[in-house]
Design an enzyme around this catalytic site. Structure first.
Site, mmCIF file in Angstrom:
data_model
loop_
_atom_site.group_PDB
_atom_site.id
_atom_site.type_symbol
_atom_site.label_atom_id
_atom_site.label_comp_id
_atom_site.label_asym_id
_atom_site.label_seq_id
_atom_site.Cartn_x
_atom_site.Cartn_y
_atom_site.Cartn_z
ATOM 1 N N ASP A 334 24.135 17.651 12.251
ATOM 2 C CA ASP A 334 23.519 18.595 12.837
ATOM 3 C C ASP A 334 22.267 19.232 12.910
ATOM 4 O OD1 ASP A 334 24.401 19.079 10.300
ATOM 5 O OD2 ASP A 334 24.718 21.076 10.558
ATOM 6 N N GLU A 335 21.926 19.779 13.775
ATOM 7 C CA GLU A 335 20.515 20.728 13.752
ATOM 8 C C GLU A 335 19.657 20.093 13.053
ATOM 9 O OE1 GLU A 335 22.658 25.290 13.203
ATOM 10 O OE2 GLU A 335 22.606 23.971 11.400
HETATM 11 C C1 ACM Z 1 26.856 23.593 11.730
HETATM 12 O O1 ACM Z 1 27.659 24.752 12.082
HETATM 13 N N1 ACM Z 1 25.710 23.515 11.728
HETATM 14 C C2 ACM Z 1 27.777 22.116 11.878
#
Ligand code: ACM
Length: 519
Positions: A334-335
């Site tokens: 993620d991110e």
């Molecule tokens: C997330 O909340 N960055 C998966």
């Protein structure tokens, strides 16, 4: 001539009548037991079974795991009753006043986790296709008993259970919670208490977010600085901490006794500052970063075009896979805002292959759907439905964790003192009133493995904080994962939840006492 009843016979009849009225079981209604998650079907027979110090927990054969399940039941019942219930090998026909646990051949709809619980006046039978189902059914036995059964010390009272039959099995096979032990570190005892609380509501997965920018929390013997340096920080400047591999194995075993699978996450290529601060060679410029104790996201990345990065991942995943019996390893994903998309895809493709080479399957946050997904890779939907749909188009199954519904770090309302609110504020009605299979157009039941409620810990520092943000929302999530949508509605749920408050108090859970529970 009138036939006289002999005196001795009369006396016997009178004694039998008196005895019968003394021992007769009070009338009780099984439908009045407050059960979470709500079972699939329930028939009441309007009488009661009394648990006494003479009750036996019986298992039919000498299956070690069934015997262990019996001991688990005893461990739940003994503290409050003050009894010394024990598990014994035997047939239910031998004695009355027993709780008989047995592995049967139930209809396939019961699967591994379903169970049939029959409570009669003189005995209880709990049947399932596997011990997993017995463990789930044990949670129902707990909830049919009075709330005081949850007390940690002896309570003087009678322990009656309403009679009847419950047939029950889950709607979704994956019902999880995630705990972020990276932003703030939590002790082994805290994690075990969390596992116990999840088990009570029939959850079957605990996903541990073991690494992030602020901390690395699992011992990796071949890369010791990860914990020596990366484990020494946390949000706000506290001392952090980490689990040794022995401690991690202890957590895994504790969870496994409750049929909860631990899914470890090493978040990558972003959310990696703790690793980048521990080993300069993982950075593209060869320089270690500083430890980080703030709460920004999206600023770190492993160097995706250095071979050492993949050696690092192979070592980390190899050590982790060796101490993780569950089938999945979570690779985050993620991110990764400072990783070029082309590099990100290359990285996720390689990371998946490394996990597979260690005989595990991959879960990743929804962004990983940009990559080529391996067979059996699972996409965890949290933010972007386009990503989840892209994953499905690549044959992936989805775990539903919409941040607006199940992120346990989201505040309940604007007055909640801890937590964040970037996705939403999530009151109890919002947390409960949604359905995985209708939440996103294009994501249907067959695409969904189940649901998971993540608790990110930027603002969560203590077990009390964990409990406050988790309860009672997770109870609603457990029901969404277990009970079919057509058997659920908010009015019925909140009415039951109000009655359940006393049990939460006896369980000593620091729950959020929403106005919705008081109305
Ligand atoms: C997330 O909340 N960055 C998966």
């Amino acid at each position: 001539m009138k036939k006289l009843i002999p005196f001795s016979k009369l006396l016997f009849l009178i004694i039998a009548l008196v005895l019968n009225s003394c021992s007769s079981s009070p009338e009780m209604k099984l439908s009045e037991a407050v059960l979470f998650p709500k079972p699939v079907s329930l028939i009441e027979t309007n009488s009661s079974f009394q648990l006494t110090d003479q009750t036996k927990i019986l298992v039919s054969n000498d299956s070690k795991v069934l015997f262990k399940a019996g001991n688990y039941l005893a461990s739940l019942l003994n503290p409050a009753t003050g009894f010394n219930l024990k598990t014994e090998i035997g047939s239910e026909k031998e004695v009355t006043n027993n709780i008989h646990l047995k592995i049967s051949n139930l209809d396939t709809k019961f699967g591994d986790e379903g169970y049939k619980l029959r409570i009669d006046e003189d005995k209880i039978s709990l049947e399932a296709n596997s011990v997993e189902g017995i463990i789930r059914g044990i949670q129902t036995i707990r909830q049919v008993l009075p709330n005081e059964i949850e007390a940690s010390n002896k309570i003087e009272q009678s322990w009656y259970m309403a009679t009847g039959e419950i047939q029950d099995y889950p709607d979704y096979k994956y019902r999880g919670a995630m705990l972020d032990v990276a932003r703030h570190f939590f002790s082994v005892d805290d994690v075990k208490r969390y596992i116990d609380l999840l088990a009570a509501y029939k959850l079957n997965v605990l996903h541990l977010h073991l690494s992030d920018d602020q901390g690395w929390r699992i011992e990796i013997k071949s890369w010791p600085n990860l914990t020596a340096i990366g484990g020494s920080a946390e949000v706000g400047g506290g001392e952090g901490g980490f689990y040794t591999q022995e401690q991690y194995k202890d957590i895994v075993e504790y969870a496994s006794d409750r049929y909860i699978t631990i899914i470890p996450e090493i978040d990558m290529p972003g959310h990696t500052n703790a690793a980048l601060a521990s080993y300069p060679e993982l950075n593209c410029d060869g320089k270690a970063t500083q430890l980080y104790t703030g709460i920004k996201v999206g600023f770190s990345t492993l160097c995706t075009d250095k071979e050492i990065t993949y050696k690092f991942i192979d070592d980390v995943i190899g050590e982790l896979a060796a101490i993780t019996p569950g089938e999945y390893i979570h690779i985050g994903g993620d991110e990764s805002h400072v990783t070029e998309m082309e590099d990100y895809i290359y990285f996720i493709n390689r990371a998946q292959k490394i996990v597979l080479a260690h005989n595990k399957k991959v879960i990743g946050w929804d962004e990983i759907a940009h990559a080529d997904l391996e067979e059996n890779t699972v996409v965890q939907f949290w933010a972007k439905k386009e990503n989840a749909l892209k994953g499905i188009a690549k044959n992936a199954k989805v775990i539903m964790s919409p941040a607006t519904k199940v992120y346990l770090d989201m505040k309940y309302d604007s007055l909640t003192k801890i937590g964040l609110s970037w996705a939403a504020t999530i009151e109890l009605d919002s947390a409960y009133s949604w359905t995985p299979e209708t939440f996103v157009e294009g994501i249907t039941k067959k695409d969904i493995l189940g649901i998971e409620s993540p608790l990110w810990s930027e603002t969560i520092e203590t077990m009390d904080d964990i409990e406050y943000m988790t309860f009672p929302r997770i109870i609603g999530h457990s029901e969404i994962g277990w009970t079919p949508a057509e058997n659920r509605n908010w009015e019925d749920y909140i009415t039951r939840l109000k009655k359940h408050r006393e049990r939460l108090e006896i369980m000593d859970i620091n729950y959020y006492n929403s106005n919705l529970l008081l109305e």
